[in-house]
Design an enzyme around this catalytic site. Structure first.
Site, PDB file in Angstrom:
ATOM      1  N   LEU A  39      33.997  42.854  45.735  1.00 30.68           N
ATOM      2  CA  LEU A  39      35.037  42.720  44.721  1.00 30.68           C
ATOM      3  C   LEU A  39      34.291  42.378  43.440  1.00 30.68           C
ATOM      4  O   LEU A  39      33.416  41.506  43.461  1.00 30.68           O
ATOM      5  CB  LEU A  39      35.979  41.561  45.047  1.00 30.68           C
ATOM      6  CG  LEU A  39      37.246  41.820  45.800  1.00 30.68           C
ATOM      7  CD1 LEU A  39      38.047  40.538  45.964  1.00 30.68           C
ATOM      8  CD2 LEU A  39      38.099  42.880  45.146  1.00 30.68           C
ATOM      9  N   ASP A  40      34.624  43.023  42.335  1.00 31.50           N
ATOM     10  CA  ASP A  40      33.902  42.719  41.107  1.00 31.50           C
ATOM     11  C   ASP A  40      34.200  41.289  40.650  1.00 31.50           C
ATOM     12  O   ASP A  40      35.143  40.648  41.120  1.00 31.50           O
ATOM     13  CB  ASP A  40      34.183  43.760  40.021  1.00 31.50           C
ATOM     14  CG  ASP A  40      35.619  43.776  39.541  1.00 31.50           C
ATOM     15  OD1 ASP A  40      36.129  42.720  39.125  1.00 31.50           O
ATOM     16  OD2 ASP A  40      36.232  44.855  39.563  1.00 31.50           O
ATOM     17  N   LYS A  41      33.378  40.822  39.748  1.00 31.65           N
ATOM     18  CA  LYS A  41      33.456  39.444  39.257  1.00 31.65           C
ATOM     19  C   LYS A  41      34.852  39.108  38.707  1.00 31.65           C
ATOM     20  O   LYS A  41      35.323  37.986  38.846  1.00 31.65           O
ATOM     21  CB  LYS A  41      32.376  39.271  38.177  1.00 31.65           C
ATOM     22  CG  LYS A  41      32.261  37.911  37.597  1.00 31.65           C
ATOM     23  CD  LYS A  41      31.114  37.888  36.590  1.00 31.65           C
ATOM     24  CE  LYS A  41      31.102  36.587  35.840  1.00 31.65           C
ATOM     25  NZ  LYS A  41      30.083  36.570  34.787  1.00 31.65           N
ATOM     26  N   ASP A  42      35.502  40.083  38.086  1.00 37.29           N
ATOM     27  CA  ASP A  42      36.802  39.850  37.459  1.00 37.29           C
ATOM     28  C   ASP A  42      37.979  39.950  38.418  1.00 37.29           C
ATOM     29  O   ASP A  42      39.116  39.735  38.017  1.00 37.29           O
ATOM     30  CB  ASP A  42      37.009  40.860  36.322  1.00 37.29           C
ATOM     31  CG  ASP A  42      35.965  40.726  35.244  1.00 37.29           C
ATOM     32  OD1 ASP A  42      35.442  39.612  35.044  1.00 37.29           O
ATOM     33  OD2 ASP A  42      35.654  41.741  34.601  1.00 37.29           O
ATOM     34  N   SER A  43      37.716  40.302  39.672  1.00 35.26           N
ATOM     35  CA  SER A  43      38.785  40.440  40.661  1.00 35.26           C
ATOM     36  C   SER A  43      38.807  39.236  41.585  1.00 35.26           C
ATOM     37  O   SER A  43      37.827  38.511  41.705  1.00 35.26           O
ATOM     38  CB  SER A  43      38.588  41.724  41.467  1.00 35.26           C
ATOM     39  OG  SER A  43      38.649  42.842  40.612  1.00 35.26           O
TER      40      SER A  43
END
Length: 176
Positions: A39-43
């Site tokens: 999961l990307d950092k912003d998710s």
């Protein structure tokens, strides 16, 4: 027997155990486990971790078509035209996406406060969708919603294949 962990990743956490910044190592102290996909950092939301390479491959490799479901807040009142396009698949720079399952939803009542609040604009409403995909391209859901004119503001993964986020508190995990 394989270790399988379900972790509720907070916003801003990098989905790896080493490196700079806030990583999985700050939350999960179990040796020899690795994330199944990322999961990307912003998710936010569900990350599955395991010590079983076979399981990791079966769940993360797109050829097995494992379904991942997300709750997504988008900028603007999402239209039926946009949801229909997402359901059929949209053309991104790296090719057409596979069809997705989409439904408009109300803001979930189980949402937690985020460490970095979502920007609010007085004259621009937001809306929520639930989207299920069988691929896992880099930032795919964000790119898909942007492609149809509704940028993602908040993205929370709620399931990966048979594993569900359920009531796991942010920054906590459970073992299966």
């Amino acid at each position: 027997m394989a270790k399988v962990i379900a972790f509720n990743k907070p916003f801003g956490v990098i989905c790896q155990f080493s490196g700079e910044g806030d990583t999985l190592a700050n939350y999960v102290n179990i040796p020899d486990i690795y994330p199944v996909g990322r999961l990307d950092k912003d998710s936010e939301g569900l990350v599955i971790l395991t010590d079983d390479g076979y399981l990791q491959n079966r769940v993360s490799d797109p050829k097995y078509k494992k379904i991942k479901t997300y709750v997504v807040q988008v900028e603007g009142e999402i239209t039926n035209t946009a949801t229909s396009a997402l359901e059929k698949g949209v053309k991104l720079k790296d090719g057409m996406t596979k069809p997705a399952s989409i439904k408009k939803i109300e803001e979930p009542d189980w949402l937690w406060d985020r460490s970095n609040p979502i920007r609010k604009r007085k004259n621009i409403p937001t809306s929520w969708i639930e989207i299920s995909i069988s691929e896992g391209r880099n930032r795919q859901v964000r790119r898909m919603t942007a492609c149809v004119g509704f940028p993602t503001l908040r993205l929370i993964r709620i399931s990966v294949d048979r594993w569900k986020l359920g009531n796991i508190k942010v920054g906590s995990y459970v073992s299966f």
